[in-house]
Structure formats: structure tokens, C-alpha cells
Design a protein around this motif. Structure first.
Motif, PDB file in Angstrom:
ATOM      1  N   ALA A   1       0.813  -1.211   0.000  1.00 32.85           N
ATOM      2  CA  ALA A   1       0.000   0.000   0.000  1.00 32.85           C
ATOM      3  C   ALA A   1       0.842   1.254   0.000  1.00 32.85           C
ATOM      4  CB  ALA A   1      -0.931  -0.023   1.206  1.00 32.85           C
ATOM      5  N   GLY A   2       2.052   1.200   0.556  1.00 31.77           N
ATOM      6  CA  GLY A   2       2.893   2.387   0.613  1.00 31.77           C
ATOM      7  C   GLY A   2       3.955   2.420  -0.461  1.00 31.77           C
ATOM      8  N   GLY A   3       3.867   1.546  -1.470  1.00 32.15           N
ATOM      9  CA  GLY A   3       4.867   1.484  -2.523  1.00 32.15           C
ATOM     10  C   GLY A   3       4.796   2.680  -3.448  1.00 32.15           C
ATOM     11  N   PRO A   4       5.782   2.796  -4.340  1.00 35.46           N
ATOM     12  CA  PRO A   4       5.802   3.944  -5.247  1.00 35.46           C
ATOM     13  C   PRO A   4       4.668   3.880  -6.258  1.00 35.46           C
ATOM     14  CG  PRO A   4       7.517   2.371  -5.814  1.00 35.46           C
ATOM     15  CD  PRO A   4       6.919   1.895  -4.533  1.00 35.46           C
ATOM     16  N   LEU A   5       4.238   5.049  -6.694  1.00 37.81           N
ATOM     17  CA  LEU A   5       3.234   5.165  -7.736  1.00 37.81           C
ATOM     18  C   LEU A   5       3.912   5.762  -8.953  1.00 37.81           C
ATOM     19  CD1 LEU A   5       0.362   6.745  -5.598  1.00 37.81           C
ATOM     20  CD2 LEU A   5       0.484   4.386  -6.407  1.00 37.81           C
ATOM     21  N   GLU A   6       3.575   5.254 -10.116  1.00 40.04           N
ATOM     22  CA  GLU A   6       4.189   5.757 -11.335  1.00 40.04           C
ATOM     23  C   GLU A   6       3.115   6.006 -12.374  1.00 40.04           C
ATOM     24  OE1 GLU A   6       8.075   2.835 -10.853  1.00 40.04           O
ATOM     25  OE2 GLU A   6       7.587   3.657 -12.834  1.00 40.04           O
ATOM     26  N   SER A   7       3.204   7.143 -13.035  1.00 39.47           N
ATOM     27  CA  SER A   7       2.277   7.476 -14.096  1.00 39.47           C
ATOM     28  C   SER A   7       2.851   8.622 -14.905  1.00 39.47           C
ATOM     29  CB  SER A   7       0.908   7.879 -13.520  1.00 39.47           C
ATOM     30  OG  SER A   7       0.003   8.187 -14.559  1.00 39.47           O
ATOM     31  N   ARG A   8       2.860   8.464 -16.213  1.00 36.05           N
ATOM     32  CA  ARG A   8       3.266   9.523 -17.147  1.00 36.05           C
ATOM     33  C   ARG A   8       4.624  10.125 -16.801  1.00 36.05           C
ATOM     34  NH1 ARG A   8      -1.740  13.304 -18.750  1.00 36.05           N
ATOM     35  NH2 ARG A   8      -0.041  14.158 -19.970  1.00 36.05           N
ATOM     36  N   GLY A   9       5.566   9.306 -16.468  1.00 33.59           N
ATOM     37  CA  GLY A   9       6.913   9.800 -16.173  1.00 33.59           C
ATOM     38  C   GLY A   9       7.083  10.324 -14.770  1.00 33.59           C
ATOM     39  N   ILE A  10       6.009  10.305 -13.995  1.00 34.56           N
ATOM     40  CA  ILE A  10       6.055  10.774 -12.612  1.00 34.56           C
ATOM     41  C   ILE A  10       6.231   9.569 -11.693  1.00 34.56           C
ATOM     42  CG2 ILE A  10       4.812  12.003 -10.790  1.00 34.56           C
ATOM     43  CD1 ILE A  10       3.190  13.330 -12.971  1.00 34.56           C
TER      44      ILE A  10
ATOM     45  N   ARG B   1       8.429  10.387   0.529  1.00 37.28           N
ATOM     46  CA  ARG B   1       7.696  11.606   0.171  1.00 37.28           C
ATOM     47  C   ARG B   1       8.498  12.421  -0.832  1.00 37.28           C
ATOM     48  NH1 ARG B   1       3.233  12.423   3.085  1.00 37.28           N
ATOM     49  NH2 ARG B   1       3.154  14.644   2.584  1.00 37.28           N
ATOM     50  N   ARG B   2       8.875  11.731  -1.893  1.00 37.52           N
ATOM     51  CA  ARG B   2       9.693  12.335  -2.933  1.00 37.52           C
ATOM     52  C   ARG B   2       8.995  12.141  -4.277  1.00 37.52           C
ATOM     53  NH1 ARG B   2      15.097   9.687  -5.424  1.00 37.52           N
ATOM     54  NH2 ARG B   2      15.841  11.444  -6.688  1.00 37.52           N
ATOM     55  N   VAL B   3       9.043  13.190  -5.115  1.00 42.92           N
ATOM     56  CA  VAL B   3       8.423  13.122  -6.439  1.00 42.92           C
ATOM     57  C   VAL B   3       9.466  13.475  -7.490  1.00 42.92           C
ATOM     58  CG1 VAL B   3       6.698  14.152  -7.972  1.00 42.92           C
ATOM     59  CG2 VAL B   3       6.123  13.686  -5.588  1.00 42.92           C
ATOM     60  N   THR B   4       9.516  12.671  -8.541  1.00 40.89           N
ATOM     61  CA  THR B   4      10.376  12.996  -9.676  1.00 40.89           C
ATOM     62  C   THR B   4       9.538  12.964 -10.948  1.00 40.89           C
ATOM     63  OG1 THR B   4      11.020  10.682 -10.028  1.00 40.89           O
ATOM     64  CG2 THR B   4      12.424  11.995  -8.567  1.00 40.89           C
ATOM     65  N   VAL B   5       9.915  13.825 -11.892  1.00 40.20           N
ATOM     66  CA  VAL B   5       9.285  13.833 -13.214  1.00 40.20           C
ATOM     67  C   VAL B   5      10.388  13.607 -14.237  1.00 40.20           C
ATOM     68  CG1 VAL B   5       7.993  15.182 -14.908  1.00 40.20           C
ATOM     69  CG2 VAL B   5       7.468  15.405 -12.478  1.00 40.20           C
ATOM     70  N   ASN B   6      10.327  12.460 -14.893  1.00 40.55           N
ATOM     71  CA  ASN B   6      11.378  12.075 -15.845  1.00 40.55           C
ATOM     72  C   ASN B   6      12.760  12.177 -15.203  1.00 40.55           C
ATOM     73  OD1 ASN B   6       9.473  11.625 -17.946  1.00 40.55           O
ATOM     74  ND2 ASN B   6       9.425  13.826 -18.349  1.00 40.55           N
TER      75      ASN B   6
END
Length: 258
Positions: free
Chosen positions: A134-143, A150-155
Motif C-alpha cells: 500500500a505504501g509502494g511507489p506510484l508511477e504514471s506519465r513519467g512521474i 515523500r519524494r516526487v520525480t518527473v522524468n
């Protein structure tokens, strides 16, 4: 988000399918217990995230269907039925239903319950096995949204977000394409009511679009809320895929629910 609707009344099923479709759900309709159990057999397709199960089915009782579903799958089940007596409620929950709602119901409440059980992270996999933590990473459209750090990357580029911006993006990214109602977003991100706070949400959505550098990523659905536009499948001819049905429209998508 794929959803299996088990309902023998075609008129009720059509109306419910239309509303759920406007909220971004991909609905498969099963008219009997046999069809429902067949639909849940893995076939390589994306698993169902939720089953809405009527109890009055033509070929077998919905309680039996729930029991058989639970024997082979951890997919969340919501019993949606006219049986309002307490013994039926207790029996259904004891058989493994995750929720129980009686007809007639408020559509907003049903949507909230669907999202609540879907969050539990179980999918149509053997004996309650979660597809991913449930706490794993989420990925969509290069995000990539790393919920633990609590980290976000885009491409591959780090994008600093405020706490609320991160929580808002993580919520929408749980089910790309599914519409989250404003009141639901406020309940889950701000832990408060929606009334009088509309401008706050608009500001955070605008900030998210700017920081991510993807202005079309989060779509407003007029009169309802917001959704994250899912990644479109690659077109072998190189054509640009059309936006999902139900995009921002002048019509009020909630009209059919009232």
C-alpha cells in the motif's frame, strides 16, 4: 480503475454504469453469480479493484457468490442490496464482504465507499495477496511518487512539493482516470469539510500543475472534482490519442445522481 458490477436488473445496472463511467471507472456488468465468478478468473487483464455485489441474483444467492469470491480472491466486495435487516448485514460481513450498503443509497456515499475499500490495496489475486504494498511507489506519465520518502520525480527530475501538494498528488495518482470528488479530496488531504474551501483546492491544483511542468496532467471535471489523466497507450501509427471520455464539460456530471 476496473470495477465489477453484479446486478441482475439491466435498468439499474445501466444507470449505475453510466454514473460510474463518468467518474472514470471501467465497469464490467455481470447479470448472475455465474457470470461474476467467471469474470474474476484471471485472464491477463488488469484486475478488478472492487466488486459491487447485489444479493438477489437469478442463479444463486449473493451470499454464496461472496463466499466463493473470498475463497479465491482478495478483491474488495461491497454488498449493494435492498436487504436492510441487521442479520443480513452481519452475515454478509462475516462472509468476507468489505462493506454493506442498502438501497436506495446516495451516489456520493457509494463512491466514497468504493474509494475507501479500494485504498486497502487488495486486488483480484489469490487469497488476499496484495498486488503491491500500500505504501509502494506510484508511477504514471513519467512521474514517480515515492510515498515512503515523500519524494516526487518527473522524468528523473526532483520536484519539491509542499506537504499538501504531495498528499493531493498521491491521492489522485492512486487511480489515474478516476474522478475524486472535492469533498472526498478535502476529507483525505485536509481532514476537513469541503464547504467554503474551494479556492484552497484550486490554488493547490494550479501549483501542482506548474511545479510538475505538466499543465494537462490534472483535469477538472466540472461540478464534481479532479482526476489525474492516465497515460495513453502507444499508437502504432503514431496518432495522438484522444482525451478520455468525460473530460471537462459544460454539463453537470452529477445531475444523474440526484
Amino acid at each position: 480503475m476496473r470495477l465489477l458490477l453484479v446486478e441482475d436488473d439491466d435498468r439499474v445496472a445501466a444507470a449505475l454504469t453510466a454514473v460510474l463511467g463518468r467518474h472514470g471507472f471501467q465497469v464490467r456488468h455481470a447479470r448472475s453469480g455465474h457470470e461474476a465468478l467467471d469474470a474474476l478468473v484471471p485472464d491477463g487483464s488488469e484486475p478488478f479493484r472492487v466488486v459491487l455485489l447485489d444479493l438477489g441474483l437469478p442463479d444463486r444467492d449473493g451470499f454464496e457468490v461472496c463466499s466463493r469470491i473470498r475463497a479465491g480472491s482478495g478483491v474488495p466486495v461491497i454488498m449493494v442490496t435492498a436487504r436492510a435487516d441487521i442479520r443480513s448485514r452481519i452475515h454478509g460481513l462475516n462472509l468476507g464482504a468489505d462493506d454493506y450498503i442498502t438501497k436506495p443509497y446516495d451516489m456520493g456515499e457509494l463512491l466514497a465507499r468504493i474509494h475507501a475499500v479500494a485504498r486497502r490495496g487488495l486486488a483480484a489475486s489469490p487469497a488476499g495477496t496484495a498486488v503491491e504494498p500500500a505504501g509502494g511507489p506510484l508511477e504514471s506519465r513519467g512521474i514517480v511518487i515515492d510515498r515512503e520518502r515523500r519524494r516526487v520525480t518527473v522524468n528523473g527530475r526532483d520536484v519539491p512539493l509542499t506537504r499538501k501538494e504531495f498528499d493531493l498528488l498521491a491521492l489522485l495518482a492512486q487511480s489515474p482516470g478516476v474522478v475524486y470528488r472535492r469533498e472526498q479530496i478535502f476529507s483525505e488531504v485536509w481532514r476537513s469539510g469541503w464547504e467554503g474551501n474551494g479556492r484552497t483546492l484550486e490554488v493547490h491544483i494550479g501549483s501542482l500543475r506548474t511545479k510538475l511542468g505538466l499543465p494537462g496532467l490534472v483535469e477538472a471535471v466540472r461540478g464534481v472534482g479532479y482526476r489525474l489523466i492516465p497515460e495513453q497507450p502507444a499508437d502504432p501509427d503514431g496518432a495522438v490519442a484522444e482525451a478520455p471520455a468525460g473530460a471537462d464539460t459544460d454539463a453537470d456530471p452529477t445531475a444523474a445522481e440526484r
